[in-house]
Write a protein that holds these residues in place. Sequence first.
Motif: not given
Length: 155
Positions: A5-10, A30-31, A55-58, A74-75
């Motif tokens: 749920p808190n990942d930062h993904v590219l 996360g985003k 929602a600011g997630r994407l 950081r990702l």
Amino acid sequence: MDIQPNDHVLEVGCGPGAGAELICSRLETGKLFAIDRSESGVDRTKRRCAKYLEAGRLTVRQIDLATLRVPVKRLTKVFAFNVNLFWVRDASAEIALLHERVLPGGTVNLFYEATQREQVPEIIEKSSKALADAGFRVSIVDSKVPAAVGIIGRR
């Protein structure tokens, strides 16, 4: 990829937005930052995932990975599906950028549809070498059903 749920993904090459939709549905704090070189891919992802944008997630941008400046420091994870960049040409600059931005323990996940089995050895060899040369520890997942291959680089 075990999205948390808190990942930062590219996402590299978001195309029609199917991957973005799946990832965003699992994020809470996360985003996901999704990129594509094509305007149509960016537009389709924005339409499909409008609620996650709101929602600011994407965040979705039309940009090439080589010129990307990731807005998150950081990702935790990076993924690409059927993005040929990593095996058809020298992508060392792009992979070095990913290595710089992925946290220790984070992963770069390169997935390819493997319906043309004769291409799989070359995809695995070239993608694995590119990731390993940049300092990633590489593992391979080769599935016959569904026909897919994953090259995972762990920092």
